[in-house]
Design a protein around this motif. Structure first.
Motif, short mmCIF file in Angstrom:
data_model
loop_
_atom_site.label_atom_id
_atom_site.label_comp_id
_atom_site.label_asym_id
_atom_site.label_seq_id
_atom_site.Cartn_x
_atom_site.Cartn_y
_atom_site.Cartn_z
N SER A 146 -2.07 1.08 -4.54
CA SER A 146 -1.23 -0.06 -4.20
C SER A 146 -0.38 -0.46 -5.40
CB SER A 146 -2.08 -1.24 -3.72
OG SER A 146 -3.04 -1.57 -4.69
N VAL A 147 0.70 -1.15 -5.11
CA VAL A 147 1.58 -1.69 -6.14
C VAL A 147 1.84 -3.14 -5.82
CG1 VAL A 147 2.67 0.51 -6.75
CG2 VAL A 147 3.68 -0.91 -4.98
N GLU A 148 2.07 -3.93 -6.87
CA GLU A 148 2.42 -5.33 -6.68
C GLU A 148 3.90 -5.47 -7.03
OE1 GLU A 148 0.92 -9.79 -7.93
OE2 GLU A 148 -0.13 -8.04 -8.69
N ALA A 149 4.66 -6.06 -6.12
CA ALA A 149 6.11 -6.17 -6.32
C ALA A 149 6.62 -7.41 -5.60
CB ALA A 149 6.80 -4.93 -5.78
N PRO A 150 7.75 -7.96 -6.06
CA PRO A 150 8.29 -9.15 -5.40
C PRO A 150 8.92 -8.86 -4.04
CG PRO A 150 9.71 -8.48 -7.23
CD PRO A 150 8.49 -7.60 -7.26
N ASP A 151 9.35 -7.60 -3.80
CA ASP A 151 9.94 -7.25 -2.51
C ASP A 151 9.85 -5.74 -2.29
OD1 ASP A 151 12.08 -6.01 -3.91
OD2 ASP A 151 13.26 -7.84 -3.86
N GLY A 152 10.35 -5.30 -1.13
CA GLY A 152 10.27 -3.90 -0.76
C GLY A 152 11.03 -2.96 -1.68
N ASP A 206 9.32 0.10 -3.66
CA ASP A 206 9.75 1.50 -3.58
C ASP A 206 9.91 2.09 -4.98
OD1 ASP A 206 9.79 1.20 -0.85
OD2 ASP A 206 11.98 1.35 -0.65
N ALA A 207 10.57 1.34 -5.86
CA ALA A 207 10.79 1.83 -7.22
C ALA A 207 9.47 2.02 -7.96
CB ALA A 207 11.70 0.87 -7.98
N TYR A 208 8.57 1.06 -7.84
CA TYR A 208 7.28 1.17 -8.52
C TYR A 208 6.47 2.34 -7.96
CZ TYR A 208 8.16 -3.61 -10.23
OH TYR A 208 8.69 -4.72 -10.82
N ALA A 209 6.51 2.52 -6.65
CA ALA A 209 5.76 3.62 -6.02
C ALA A 209 6.32 4.97 -6.47
CB ALA A 209 5.82 3.50 -4.49
N ARG A 210 7.65 5.09 -6.51
CA ARG A 210 8.26 6.34 -7.00
C ARG A 210 7.82 6.63 -8.43
NH1 ARG A 210 12.97 8.06 -4.04
NH2 ARG A 210 13.59 6.48 -2.55
N GLU A 211 7.82 5.60 -9.25
CA GLU A 211 7.44 5.77 -10.66
C GLU A 211 5.97 6.17 -10.80
OE1 GLU A 211 7.78 5.92 -14.75
OE2 GLU A 211 9.36 5.82 -13.24
N GLN A 212 5.10 5.51 -10.03
CA GLN A 212 3.67 5.79 -10.17
C GLN A 212 3.22 7.06 -9.47
OE1 GLN A 212 1.86 1.79 -9.24
NE2 GLN A 212 0.32 2.66 -10.61
N TYR A 213 3.76 7.34 -8.30
CA TYR A 213 3.21 8.42 -7.47
C TYR A 213 4.17 9.58 -7.21
CZ TYR A 213 -0.18 4.75 -6.69
OH TYR A 213 -1.12 3.77 -6.88
N GLY A 214 5.40 9.52 -7.72
CA GLY A 214 6.33 10.59 -7.46
C GLY A 214 7.04 11.13 -8.69
N ARG A 215 6.83 10.50 -9.81
CA ARG A 215 7.58 10.85 -11.02
C ARG A 215 7.31 12.27 -11.49
NH1 ARG A 215 6.21 8.06 -16.64
NH2 ARG A 215 4.20 8.34 -15.69
N GLU A 264 0.86 -1.18 0.00
CA GLU A 264 0.00 0.00 0.00
C GLU A 264 0.89 1.23 0.00
OE1 GLU A 264 -3.15 -0.19 -0.55
OE2 GLU A 264 -3.19 -2.37 -0.34
N VAL A 265 0.49 2.24 -0.77
CA VAL A 265 1.28 3.46 -0.91
C VAL A 265 0.49 4.64 -0.37
CG1 VAL A 265 2.48 4.98 -2.53
CG2 VAL A 265 2.34 2.51 -3.00
N PHE A 266 1.13 5.40 0.49
CA PHE A 266 0.55 6.62 1.05
C PHE A 266 1.44 7.77 0.60
CE2 PHE A 266 -0.62 3.08 3.63
CZ PHE A 266 -1.95 3.31 3.95
N ARG A 267 0.84 8.86 0.19
CA ARG A 267 1.61 9.98 -0.32
C ARG A 267 1.30 11.27 0.39
NH1 ARG A 267 -0.34 13.44 -3.47
NH2 ARG A 267 -1.17 13.56 -5.44
N GLN A 268 2.29 12.14 0.44
CA GLN A 268 2.13 13.47 1.01
C GLN A 268 2.30 14.45 -0.15
OE1 GLN A 268 5.33 15.01 3.53
NE2 GLN A 268 3.78 15.57 5.03
N GLU A 269 1.27 15.25 -0.39
CA GLU A 269 1.31 16.17 -1.52
C GLU A 269 2.24 17.35 -1.28
OE1 GLU A 269 -2.05 18.72 -3.72
OE2 GLU A 269 -2.49 16.58 -3.54
N ARG A 270 2.19 17.90 -0.06
CA ARG A 270 3.08 19.01 0.32
C ARG A 270 3.57 18.78 1.73
NH1 ARG A 270 -0.88 23.78 -1.32
NH2 ARG A 270 -2.25 22.12 -0.74
N ARG A 271 4.75 19.25 2.04
CA ARG A 271 5.31 19.10 3.39
C ARG A 271 4.33 19.67 4.43
NH1 ARG A 271 9.13 15.73 2.83
NH2 ARG A 271 10.74 16.18 1.33
#
Length: 92
Positions: free
Chosen positions: A20-26, A30-39, A4-11
């Motif tokens: 959420s993202v599906e991944a084999p490990d943490g 992290d990489a998938y979450a950065r790509e989807q929600y932080g890019r 599960e991914v939680f994001r903060q829009e502004r400090r």
């Protein structure tokens, strides 16, 4: 694994569930979450946690029987009366 991914829009703002993202490990999660929600800069921070670590708390025990949901609050006079009677029954 599902993460599960939680994001903060502004400090300073609260974190919100982003998805959420599906991944084999943490590390991959992290990489998938950065790509989807932080890019695109839409997030200033992310929390990524395994779905199994998220749990619900649905029972709240109010041991002092305070009802903060009432518009007029809770009866302080009644609580003081109960406390005084307990003290009188068991003096020092």
């Amino acid at each position: 694994m599902i993460f599960e991914v939680f994001r903060q829009e502004r400090r300073g703002q609260p974190f919100q569930h982003a998805g959420s993202v599906e991944a084999p490990d943490g590390a991959f999660a992290d990489a998938y979450a950065r790509e989807q929600y932080g890019r695109r800069g839409e997030s200033t921070a992310l929390w990524v946690v395994p779905r199994s670590a998220v749990h619900e708390i649905d029972e709240f025990v109010d041991e002092l029987e305070r009802n903060y949901h009432r518009v007029d609050g809770y009866s302080l006079k009644e609580k003081l009366k109960e406390a005084r009677s307990r003290v009188a029954a068991h003096p020092g």
